[in-house]
Design a protein around this motif. Structure first.
Motif, PDB file in Angstrom:
ATOM      1  N   VAL A  24      16.910   1.600  15.880  1.00 18.87           N
ATOM      2  CA  VAL A  24      17.192   1.833  17.301  1.00 18.87           C
ATOM      3  C   VAL A  24      18.428   1.025  17.705  1.00 18.87           C
ATOM      4  O   VAL A  24      19.325   1.534  18.386  1.00 18.87           O
ATOM      5  CB  VAL A  24      15.978   1.461  18.189  1.00 18.87           C
ATOM      6  CG1 VAL A  24      16.389   1.342  19.657  1.00 18.87           C
ATOM      7  CG2 VAL A  24      14.864   2.480  18.031  1.00 18.87           C
ATOM      8  N   ILE A  25      18.489  -0.214  17.269  1.00 19.04           N
ATOM      9  CA  ILE A  25      19.648  -1.067  17.591  1.00 19.04           C
ATOM     10  C   ILE A  25      20.926  -0.449  17.031  1.00 19.04           C
ATOM     11  O   ILE A  25      21.948  -0.374  17.728  1.00 19.04           O
ATOM     12  CB  ILE A  25      19.429  -2.508  17.082  1.00 19.04           C
ATOM     13  CG1 ILE A  25      18.317  -3.178  17.893  1.00 19.04           C
ATOM     14  CG2 ILE A  25      20.729  -3.316  17.152  1.00 19.04           C
ATOM     15  CD1 ILE A  25      17.812  -4.481  17.305  1.00 19.04           C
ATOM     16  N   ILE A  28      21.770   2.808  19.142  1.00 22.49           N
ATOM     17  CA  ILE A  28      22.253   2.527  20.500  1.00 22.49           C
ATOM     18  C   ILE A  28      23.623   1.855  20.446  1.00 22.49           C
ATOM     19  O   ILE A  28      24.511   2.173  21.239  1.00 22.49           O
ATOM     20  CB  ILE A  28      21.228   1.686  21.288  1.00 22.49           C
ATOM     21  CG1 ILE A  28      19.923   2.462  21.480  1.00 22.49           C
ATOM     22  CG2 ILE A  28      21.794   1.252  22.631  1.00 22.49           C
ATOM     23  CD1 ILE A  28      20.046   3.798  22.185  1.00 22.49           C
ATOM     24  N   LYS A  95       8.669   8.209  27.051  1.00 20.98           N
ATOM     25  CA  LYS A  95       9.576   7.648  26.044  1.00 20.98           C
ATOM     26  C   LYS A  95      10.150   8.769  25.175  1.00 20.98           C
ATOM     27  O   LYS A  95      11.364   8.813  24.928  1.00 20.98           O
ATOM     28  CB  LYS A  95       8.862   6.627  25.158  1.00 20.98           C
ATOM     29  CG  LYS A  95       9.777   6.089  24.054  1.00 20.98           C
ATOM     30  CD  LYS A  95       9.039   5.294  23.011  1.00 20.98           C
ATOM     31  CE  LYS A  95      10.017   4.914  21.912  1.00 20.98           C
ATOM     32  NZ  LYS A  95       9.392   4.316  20.760  1.00 20.98           N
ATOM     33  N   VAL A  99      14.015   9.743  24.661  1.00 17.90           N
ATOM     34  CA  VAL A  99      14.638   9.754  23.329  1.00 17.90           C
ATOM     35  C   VAL A  99      15.191  11.147  23.033  1.00 17.90           C
ATOM     36  O   VAL A  99      16.263  11.281  22.435  1.00 17.90           O
ATOM     37  CB  VAL A  99      13.659   9.269  22.240  1.00 17.90           C
ATOM     38  CG1 VAL A  99      14.263   9.392  20.854  1.00 17.90           C
ATOM     39  CG2 VAL A  99      13.250   7.822  22.502  1.00 17.90           C
ATOM     40  N   LEU A 102      18.391  11.234  24.867  1.00 14.11           N
ATOM     41  CA  LEU A 102      19.412  10.473  24.117  1.00 14.11           C
ATOM     42  C   LEU A 102      19.908  11.267  22.918  1.00 14.11           C
ATOM     43  O   LEU A 102      21.093  11.214  22.577  1.00 14.11           O
ATOM     44  CB  LEU A 102      18.851   9.135  23.627  1.00 14.11           C
ATOM     45  CG  LEU A 102      19.044   7.933  24.517  1.00 14.11           C
ATOM     46  CD1 LEU A 102      18.397   6.701  23.885  1.00 14.11           C
ATOM     47  CD2 LEU A 102      20.489   7.668  24.845  1.00 14.11           C
ATOM     48  N   PRO A 135      23.462   5.400  27.392  1.00 13.43           N
ATOM     49  CA  PRO A 135      22.562   4.728  26.442  1.00 13.43           C
ATOM     50  C   PRO A 135      21.958   3.440  26.998  1.00 13.43           C
ATOM     51  O   PRO A 135      20.806   3.116  26.698  1.00 13.43           O
ATOM     52  CB  PRO A 135      23.439   4.425  25.224  1.00 13.43           C
ATOM     53  CG  PRO A 135      24.701   5.156  25.424  1.00 13.43           C
ATOM     54  CD  PRO A 135      24.809   5.538  26.856  1.00 13.43           C
ATOM     55  N   GLY A 136      22.707   2.721  27.811  1.00 17.23           N
ATOM     56  CA  GLY A 136      22.198   1.472  28.386  1.00 17.23           C
ATOM     57  C   GLY A 136      21.041   1.709  29.334  1.00 17.23           C
ATOM     58  O   GLY A 136      20.000   1.039  29.262  1.00 17.23           O
ATOM     59  N   THR A 139      18.034   2.875  27.361  1.00 20.19           N
ATOM     60  CA  THR A 139      17.448   1.765  26.603  1.00 20.19           C
ATOM     61  C   THR A 139      16.582   0.885  27.496  1.00 20.19           C
ATOM     62  O   THR A 139      15.472   0.501  27.109  1.00 20.19           O
ATOM     63  CB  THR A 139      18.547   0.924  25.924  1.00 20.19           C
ATOM     64  OG1 THR A 139      19.278   1.777  25.036  1.00 20.19           O
ATOM     65  CG2 THR A 139      17.974  -0.246  25.156  1.00 20.19           C
ATOM     66  N   VAL A 143      12.595   0.480  26.756  1.00 24.07           N
ATOM     67  CA  VAL A 143      12.031  -0.842  26.441  1.00 24.07           C
ATOM     68  C   VAL A 143      10.920  -1.188  27.431  1.00 24.07           C
ATOM     69  O   VAL A 143       9.848  -1.671  27.035  1.00 24.07           O
ATOM     70  CB  VAL A 143      13.133  -1.934  26.412  1.00 24.07           C
ATOM     71  CG1 VAL A 143      12.524  -3.329  26.394  1.00 24.07           C
ATOM     72  CG2 VAL A 143      14.040  -1.729  25.213  1.00 24.07           C
TER      73      VAL A 143
END
Length: 151
Positions: A24-25, A28, A95, A99, A102, A135-136, A139, A143
């Motif tokens: 994921v990191i 993103i 979620k 996703v 995204l 994306p921010g 995210t 989260v």
């Protein structure tokens, strides 16, 4: 020292979860970088060596980081959802919707890069800078859903 089945499954779950967060990191981070690359690409002169370098950087970011990370995020995330049997959880539904959004954004950005590489510049640098926020925001929402599980 032997490990019982429950402990072994718990360890596997933790490794899956760790891998999911890692990818994921990566995904993103790539989604933050790609629109910024496109801004710089658009600011370069058409047909210039600098533009060719941006096209190559964008290609590498897409093929080495973004696409593999997105695929692994989906595979690992769905595996975790099945393992946790979370399908009835409202937070998971939202979620997954985020996703999916995204993933659509990812696809749009890939398509935009192909347009740029062919010489088109359909969006302004300002529009790309605004798109860079997608994306921010996603995210943050994801989260909160995963950690707080508000519903």
């Amino acid at each position: 020292m032997s490990m019982d089945l429950g402990t072994a499954l718990q360890m596997i779950y933790l490794w899956l979860k760790s891998a999911h967060v890692i990818f994921v990191i990566f995904w993103i981070a790539g989604l933050f970088m790609l629109p910024r690359f496109y801004v710089y690409h658009q600011e370069s002169a058409a047909g210039s060596p600098e533009e060719r370098r941006w096209i190559e950087r964008e290609r590498k970011l897409r093929t080495i980081i973004l696409n593999p990370a997105m695929i692994l995020v989906w595979v690992l995330g769905l595996t975790l959802a099945f393992t946790g049997d979370w399908w009835s959880q409202g937070w998971l539904h939202l979620k997954l919707l985020l996703v999916l959004g995204l993933s659509g954004y990812h696809g749009y950005m890939i398509g935009y890069g192909k347009k740029l590489a062919s010489g088109q510049r359909p969006a302004s640098g300002r529009a790309l800078r605004i798109m860079n926020e997608v994306p921010g925001v996603a995210t943050v929402l994801i989260v909160v859903l995963v950690i707080v599980k508000p519903f």
